[in-house]
Design an enzyme around this catalytic site. Structure first.
Site, short mmCIF file in Angstrom:
data_model
loop_
_atom_site.label_atom_id
_atom_site.label_comp_id
_atom_site.label_asym_id
_atom_site.label_seq_id
_atom_site.Cartn_x
_atom_site.Cartn_y
_atom_site.Cartn_z
N LYS A 1 26.35 20.51 61.10
CA LYS A 1 27.90 20.10 60.45
C LYS A 1 27.97 19.02 59.76
O LYS A 1 27.34 17.95 59.84
CB LYS A 1 28.72 19.85 61.83
CG LYS A 1 30.01 19.49 61.17
CD LYS A 1 31.02 19.15 62.72
CE LYS A 1 32.24 18.89 62.21
NZ LYS A 1 33.08 17.99 63.19
N PRO B 1 26.77 39.75 46.15
CA PRO B 1 26.68 41.17 45.72
C PRO B 1 27.90 41.86 45.62
O PRO B 1 28.82 41.36 46.50
CB PRO B 1 25.72 41.64 46.78
CG PRO B 1 25.89 40.86 47.99
CD PRO B 1 26.20 39.44 47.65
N ASP B 2 28.12 42.47 44.54
CA ASP B 2 29.33 43.21 44.71
C ASP B 2 29.11 44.62 45.10
O ASP B 2 28.41 45.63 44.66
CB ASP B 2 29.66 43.48 43.02
CG ASP B 2 31.10 44.19 43.01
OD1 ASP B 2 31.44 45.04 43.58
OD2 ASP B 2 31.90 43.55 42.16
N ILE B 3 29.77 44.70 46.38
CA ILE B 3 29.41 45.80 47.32
C ILE B 3 29.98 47.17 46.42
O ILE B 3 29.31 48.43 46.43
CB ILE B 3 30.30 45.83 48.68
CG1 ILE B 3 29.74 44.55 49.14
CG2 ILE B 3 29.98 46.83 49.44
CD1 ILE B 3 30.52 43.87 50.36
N LYS C 1 38.46 47.25 35.23
CA LYS C 1 37.77 47.32 36.63
C LYS C 1 37.18 48.79 36.97
O LYS C 1 35.93 48.51 37.37
CB LYS C 1 38.57 46.80 37.77
CG LYS C 1 37.88 46.28 39.02
CD LYS C 1 38.52 45.56 39.99
CE LYS C 1 38.76 44.02 39.35
NZ LYS C 1 39.59 43.14 40.11
N ASN D 1 39.67 34.30 52.88
CA ASN D 1 40.87 34.46 52.22
C ASN D 1 41.73 35.01 53.09
O ASN D 1 41.89 35.12 54.07
CB ASN D 1 40.50 35.43 50.93
CG ASN D 1 40.15 36.82 51.38
OD1 ASN D 1 40.75 37.59 52.28
ND2 ASN D 1 38.49 37.11 51.15
N LYS E 1 33.19 48.59 37.41
CA LYS E 1 32.56 48.93 38.77
C LYS E 1 31.73 50.10 38.80
O LYS E 1 30.98 50.15 39.85
CB LYS E 1 33.75 48.66 39.81
CG LYS E 1 34.38 47.21 39.72
CD LYS E 1 33.83 46.48 40.70
CE LYS E 1 34.78 45.29 40.78
NZ LYS E 1 34.40 44.20 42.04
O1 C5P Z 1 35.83 42.29 41.46
P1 C5P Z 1 37.29 42.12 42.34
O2 C5P Z 1 36.90 41.39 43.65
O3 C5P Z 1 38.62 41.95 41.76
O4 C5P Z 1 37.13 44.11 42.72
C1 C5P Z 1 37.84 44.46 43.93
C2 C5P Z 1 37.16 45.48 44.59
O5 C5P Z 1 35.84 45.15 44.70
C3 C5P Z 1 38.02 45.77 45.85
O6 C5P Z 1 37.44 47.03 46.09
C4 C5P Z 1 36.54 45.20 46.80
O7 C5P Z 1 36.50 45.72 48.11
C5 C5P Z 1 35.31 45.33 45.82
N1 C5P Z 1 34.37 44.24 46.00
C6 C5P Z 1 33.05 44.57 46.65
N2 C5P Z 1 32.23 43.29 46.71
C7 C5P Z 1 32.51 42.13 46.21
C8 C5P Z 1 33.73 41.89 45.77
C9 C5P Z 1 34.86 42.91 45.48
O8 C5P Z 1 32.84 45.32 47.10
N3 C5P Z 1 31.68 41.17 46.11
#
Ligand code: C5P
Length: 393
Positions: free
Chosen positions: A281, A299-301, A333, A204, A337
């Site tokens: 490739k 995973p959502d960190i 959010k 991105n 979160k």
């Molecule tokens: O869900 P979204 O991507 O909009 O959330 C943004 C926040 O979540 C940011 O702080 C980003 O660093 C964190 N994030 C994360 N792991 C992910 C996606 C987003 O820590 N897989």
């Protein structure tokens, strides 16, 4: 503080003497170590006169029982500084060679290491050096410089040793007692790269500017900072423990390994999905349909680190990059979160925020929402760092 100063070869080695003068003036103890190359440019006697202590230059003189052993020497300091750091010593450090006193000390030390590279521009830009520097950074070695300019060899470009006051400032940053002294903050920054095949990836537009600035601002307040950074061309702040990662999975692992932390700031633009990556490739097949990418959720960190438990940082700050309904989405959010604060911004292309120098954010906390004015990203970072210091006080 005690500093072990390794002076390796190069025309810039004479500047190490000025660095010693600055360090001694500020009250730091300095023990000098000269490599064979360094000794061509600086005499042990001049280093000894300025450090006011014995200078070490040969591995085997340390085998004498009456001498300080090299393990002990490598641990007695609070910080190991390599200035100048030649291409050769960076290569030895990256590969773990221990062929003389300096490289043995660097392999044996359990203390933070700060290197100030100095070499010809082509040597600095050579892929071998680039790879060595990336390896060292990923292991937490901090770098100051090199500067760009005309070099002793009359070529122009990056490779000049940072000026002694800049190296001195980077050293001081390790020890600065500030409002956040004794506090550890984890910061994520930059994009992630999710491989499609060995040569392609999904990424991105995140530049890593905001996260890097936040890490630098926290360091200035005296915090110990672990900066987990995705691929970025930003110069990462000297003094932070830097963990370079590529994928979201690596970023999560690096964050978990960095805990415990008093606070965590998740400024990285993490990819939401990774791909079932092909081992080879992908090739165009005449007449065949294009390959389809199978995506899996990453995973959502932020959510993972925000989960209640003994290792949860006291303050967890997330970011929300939105293109519409910024405030409402950010509040939702924050709850979803499980983090404490959300720094929200509008990243629709018209704002120019995503890869730009400035940022306009809204800080969403349990108490409500604050609208901050449009500010340079460095200023957003300074304000946020000050708020974090306040919250942890
Ligand atoms: O869900 P979204 O991507 O909009 O959330 C943004 C926040 O979540 C940011 O702080 C980003 O660093 C964190 N994030 C994360 N792991 C992910 C996606 C987003 O820590 N897989």
């Amino acid at each position: 503080m005690n500093i072990l100063l390794i002076v390796s070869g190069g025309i810039a080695a004479f500047k190490a003497l000025e660095l010693v003068r600055l360090l001694r003036k500020a009250g730091h103890g300095v023990t000098g170590v000269l490599t064979a190359g360094g000794a061509h440019f600086v005499t042990p006697l001049s280093l000894q006169a300025l450090t006011e202590t014995r200078v070490y230059s040969d591995l085997f003189s340390l085998t004498d029982e009456s001498e300080m052993g090299h393990i002990q020497l490598s641990r007695a300091a609070d910080l190991v500084v390599v200035a100048p750091a030649s291409a050769d010593i960076l290569s030895s450090m990256a590969t773990g060679r221990a062929h003389d006193l300096a490289t043995t000390l660097l392999l044996a030390t359990d203390k933070p290491v700060l290197a100030a590279p100095a070499m010809n521009v082509r040597m600095w830009l050579h892929p071998a050096t680039v790879a060595n520097v990336a390896t060292l950074r990923s292991r937490g070695v901090s770098l100051v410089g090199p500067d760009e300019g005309v070099m002793a060899c009359h070529e122009f470009g990056p490779g000049r040793l940072a000026e002694p006051p800049a190296i001195f400032a980077a050293i001081e940053a390790f020890f600065a007692p500030g409002r956040m002294a004794g506090k550890h903050v984890l910061v994520t920054s930059g994009p992630t790269h999710e491989p499609i095949d060995p040569v392609r990836y999904i990424a991105n537009r995140s530049s890593g500017r905001q996260g890097t600035a936040i890490a630098a601002a926290l360091l200035r307040l005296g915090a110990r900072v672990t900066l987990v950074s995705g691929p970025t061309s930003q110069e990462l702040p000297a003094g932070a423990s830097i963990r370079r990662v590529e994928t979201a999975a690596e970023m999560l692992a690096a964050c978990q390994a960095a805990l415990p932390a008093d606070a965590a700031v998740f400024a990285a633009a993490v990819a939401d999905w990774h791909v079932d990556a092909a081992a080879q490739k992908l090739k165009k097949q005449p007449g065949a349909a294009p390959p389809s990418l199978v995506l899996h959720q990453n995973p959502d960190i932020l959510a993972t680190i925000s989960e209640p438990g003994p290792r949860r940082p006291r303050l967890v700050v997330g970011f929300a990059a939105e293109t519409e309904n910024v405030a409402a989405n950010a509040s939702a959010k924050r709850l979803r979160k499980g983090c404490d604060w959300i720094v929200a911004n509008d990243v629709s292309p018209a704002t120019g925020i995503m890869a730009g120098e400035a940022n306009q954010v809204h800080l969403v906390t349990a108490e409500g929402e604050e609208d901050w004015p449009m500010l340079p990203k460095t200023e957003v970072a300074a304000r946020l760092a000050a708020r974090i210091a306040e919250a942890l006080a």
